[in-house]
Write a protein that holds these residues in place. Structure first.
Motif, PDB file in Angstrom:
ATOM      1  N   ALA A 232       0.845  -1.199   0.000  1.00 47.19           N
ATOM      2  CA  ALA A 232       0.000   0.000   0.000  1.00 47.19           C
ATOM      3  C   ALA A 232       0.877   1.246   0.000  1.00 47.19           C
ATOM      4  O   ALA A 232       2.001   1.225   0.522  1.00 47.19           O
ATOM      5  CB  ALA A 232      -0.909  -0.001   1.227  1.00 47.19           C
ATOM      6  N   PRO A 233       0.413   2.348  -0.567  1.00 44.97           N
ATOM      7  CA  PRO A 233       1.201   3.579  -0.561  1.00 44.97           C
ATOM      8  C   PRO A 233       1.384   4.120   0.851  1.00 44.97           C
ATOM      9  O   PRO A 233       0.510   3.972   1.713  1.00 44.97           O
ATOM     10  CB  PRO A 233       0.368   4.547  -1.419  1.00 44.97           C
ATOM     11  CG  PRO A 233      -1.017   3.991  -1.385  1.00 44.97           C
ATOM     12  CD  PRO A 233      -0.874   2.510  -1.278  1.00 44.97           C
ATOM     13  N   ALA A 234       2.535   4.747   1.101  1.00 45.09           N
ATOM     14  CA  ALA A 234       2.836   5.269   2.435  1.00 45.09           C
ATOM     15  C   ALA A 234       1.810   6.304   2.879  1.00 45.09           C
ATOM     16  O   ALA A 234       1.492   6.408   4.063  1.00 45.09           O
ATOM     17  CB  ALA A 234       4.238   5.873   2.450  1.00 45.09           C
ATOM     18  N   GLY A 291      -5.236  -0.328  -5.219  1.00 45.05           N
ATOM     19  CA  GLY A 291      -6.059   0.769  -5.678  1.00 45.05           C
ATOM     20  C   GLY A 291      -7.223   1.013  -4.740  1.00 45.05           C
ATOM     21  O   GLY A 291      -7.137   0.748  -3.537  1.00 45.05           O
ATOM     22  N   PRO A 292      -8.349   1.499  -5.274  1.00 45.28           N
ATOM     23  CA  PRO A 292      -9.501   1.844  -4.431  1.00 45.28           C
ATOM     24  C   PRO A 292     -10.019   0.668  -3.596  1.00 45.28           C
ATOM     25  O   PRO A 292     -10.423   0.852  -2.450  1.00 45.28           O
ATOM     26  CB  PRO A 292     -10.554   2.325  -5.438  1.00 45.28           C
ATOM     27  CG  PRO A 292      -9.760   2.778  -6.613  1.00 45.28           C
ATOM     28  CD  PRO A 292      -8.565   1.878  -6.670  1.00 45.28           C
ATOM     29  N   VAL A 296     -10.394   0.819   0.443  1.00 45.32           N
ATOM     30  CA  VAL A 296     -11.683   0.624   1.124  1.00 45.32           C
ATOM     31  C   VAL A 296     -11.593  -0.547   2.101  1.00 45.32           C
ATOM     32  O   VAL A 296     -12.097  -0.468   3.238  1.00 45.32           O
ATOM     33  CB  VAL A 296     -12.802   0.391   0.097  1.00 45.32           C
ATOM     34  CG1 VAL A 296     -14.099  -0.031   0.795  1.00 45.32           C
ATOM     35  CG2 VAL A 296     -13.037   1.646  -0.726  1.00 45.32           C
ATOM     36  N   GLY A 297     -10.939  -1.640   1.680  1.00 46.32           N
ATOM     37  CA  GLY A 297     -10.810  -2.803   2.551  1.00 46.32           C
ATOM     38  C   GLY A 297     -10.056  -2.480   3.829  1.00 46.32           C
ATOM     39  O   GLY A 297     -10.456  -2.879   4.924  1.00 46.32           O
ATOM     40  N   LEU A 298      -8.946  -1.750   3.711  1.00 43.53           N
ATOM     41  CA  LEU A 298      -8.160  -1.386   4.888  1.00 43.53           C
ATOM     42  C   LEU A 298      -8.919  -0.399   5.781  1.00 43.53           C
ATOM     43  O   LEU A 298      -8.849  -0.484   7.011  1.00 43.53           O
ATOM     44  CB  LEU A 298      -6.825  -0.785   4.459  1.00 43.53           C
ATOM     45  CG  LEU A 298      -5.754  -1.788   4.021  1.00 43.53           C
ATOM     46  CD1 LEU A 298      -4.526  -1.062   3.494  1.00 43.53           C
ATOM     47  CD2 LEU A 298      -5.366  -2.705   5.179  1.00 43.53           C
ATOM     48  N   VAL A 299      -9.628   0.533   5.169  1.00 41.11           N
ATOM     49  CA  VAL A 299     -10.403   1.492   5.963  1.00 41.11           C
ATOM     50  C   VAL A 299     -11.469   0.760   6.782  1.00 41.11           C
ATOM     51  O   VAL A 299     -11.647   1.024   7.981  1.00 41.11           O
ATOM     52  CB  VAL A 299     -11.055   2.551   5.051  1.00 41.11           C
ATOM     53  CG1 VAL A 299     -12.122   3.335   5.812  1.00 41.11           C
ATOM     54  CG2 VAL A 299      -9.997   3.504   4.520  1.00 41.11           C
TER      55      VAL A 299
END
Length: 391
Positions: A232-234, A291-292, A296-299
């Motif tokens: 994932a992006p930092a 990507g999105p 969303v999954g991590l959020v």
């Protein structure tokens, strides 16, 4: 408590980087030193429990602030490994002395539902302070680069000094502490024998140890898991941490109102099930495309994990305080808080090793441990008095 958290927020988001920049020691040396210092905190924890019963929780809180005043004021003067170990140990001792004294001090000031509200209010204030402190630290480093870390050290020392002065000005001690002063010196450490013989409290403490793993996921496991496993992006990490901080700060009092009629053991067990669901969500995130969808999954996983934190924090603190006899409250709560000190030492290495080996194993172990602890709490419920179960 807010001023204290404001200072802590200045350095907690990047402890390793902060200490390395201030002391100019190699990163590996700093990491080793902080690990050694953490063991000093383990020793300070039970000593703080004894001191809280002997002299009063307020006095121990003030001492914990002053230890950190000295530590952070001296950090810019460190130029060798031996001196660094000493200063880091002083800071660690102050950190670990704070938590049992803080729990006992809050418990001394209120009972029943009022105690629950006070625990929730203190937690809210601390999280708001940590969040603001983190923003100030980011600004200081961005504007002043390396000198910004020196500024952080000075501001942190000043914040703990102000907190000590504010607390000293209250002039209020707990009823239990005044009575405990009459104990004979030889009975002070013997009081821990009473804690360990208390089977109900021992079972609650072991259950709490499992829950500390859930609380350690977002600050310790997620940065490594999100970057190494999920790629994932930092920038997403900042979003996740901010989301967690906002939800914890805003959610304490609403969750408290929702839990008012619930039995504390059952509220903690529900928190355990929410934690288990969040561990499953983190594991499933590995199957999502970058990507999105991954964002969303991590959020969603972080929201679930944060909800678990909110559901667990207040009934856990209140139940431990309710089961602790007044004259031994410092030692009982120091034993309870020791689970967090052990977790702080063990989880970084354990989480890193499991993520490097197979991240799925990390989520499985956390889920099983938390589910077992939740079942143990439901079984414990039948043995507890009604005054401990409900506010």
């Amino acid at each position: 408590m807010f001023v204290d958290a404001l200072g802590s927020g200045l350095y907690l988001p990047f402890t390793l980087v902060f200490v390395q920049a201030v002391t100019e020691l190699p990163v590996q040396t700093v990491g080793l030193g902080l690990t050694v210092a953490a063991f000093a905190g383990l020793v300070a924890n039970p000593l703080a429990g004894v001191a809280a019963d002997r002299f009063g929780a307020r006095q121990v809180l003030i001492a914990s602030y002053l230890l950190r005043v000295v530590g952070f004021a001296c950090y810019p003067l460190v130029h060798g490994f031996a001196m660094f170990i000493v200063i880091a140990a002083v800071v660690s001792a102050g950190d670990r002395s704070f938590y049992p004294a803080n729990s006992a001090y809050v418990a001394d000031h209120a009972q029943g539902a009022a105690r629950d509200r006070l625990y929730a209010l203190v937690s809210t204030g601390r999280n708001v302070g940590l969040g603001i402190g983190g923003l100030l630290a980011a600004g200081a480093v961005q504007l002043a680069d390396k000198a910004g870390y020196q500024v952080i050290a000075v501001l942190n020392a000043a914040s703990f000094l102000i907190a000590a002065v504010l607390l000293a000005a209250t002039g209020r001690s707990g009823r239990a502490n005044r009575r405990a002063v009459r104990q004979r010196p030889r009975d002070l450490f013997a009081g821990y024998g009473r804690v360990f013989r208390d089977r109900t409290f021992r079972r609650l403490t072991f259950a709490e140890l499992a829950f500390t793993g859930g609380h350690s996921v977002i600050p310790i496991a997620i940065p490594l898991y999100a970057t190494v496993v999920l790629h994932a992006p930092a920038g997403l990490l900042g979003l996740l941490f901010t989301l967690n901080t906002i939800l914890v700060a805003a959610g304490q009092l609403p969750v408290l109102r929702w839990q008012q009629r619930a039995r504390r053991t059952h509220a903690m067990a529900l928190a355990g099930m929410v934690f288990v669901a969040s561990f499953g969500a983190f594991a499933l995130a590995a199957a999502l495309p970058a990507g999105p969808a991954l964002t969303v999954g991590l959020v969603l996983a972080v929201v679930l994990c944060t909800l678990g934190e909110l559901l667990h924090a207040r009934p856990s603190a209140s139940l431990a305080a309710a089961l602790a006899p007044e004259a031994y409250r410092g030692r009982y709560l120091a034993t309870y808080q020791l689970t967090w000190a052990v977790s702080a030492v063990a989880t970084p290495g354990a989480f890193a090793g499991l993520i490097a080996f197979d991240a799925r194993l990390l989520w499985l172990i956390l889920a099983v441990a938390t589910a077992v602890a939740s079942v143990a709490l439901l079984r414990l419920a039948a043995t507890l008095p009604a005054t401990a179960q409900r506010a």
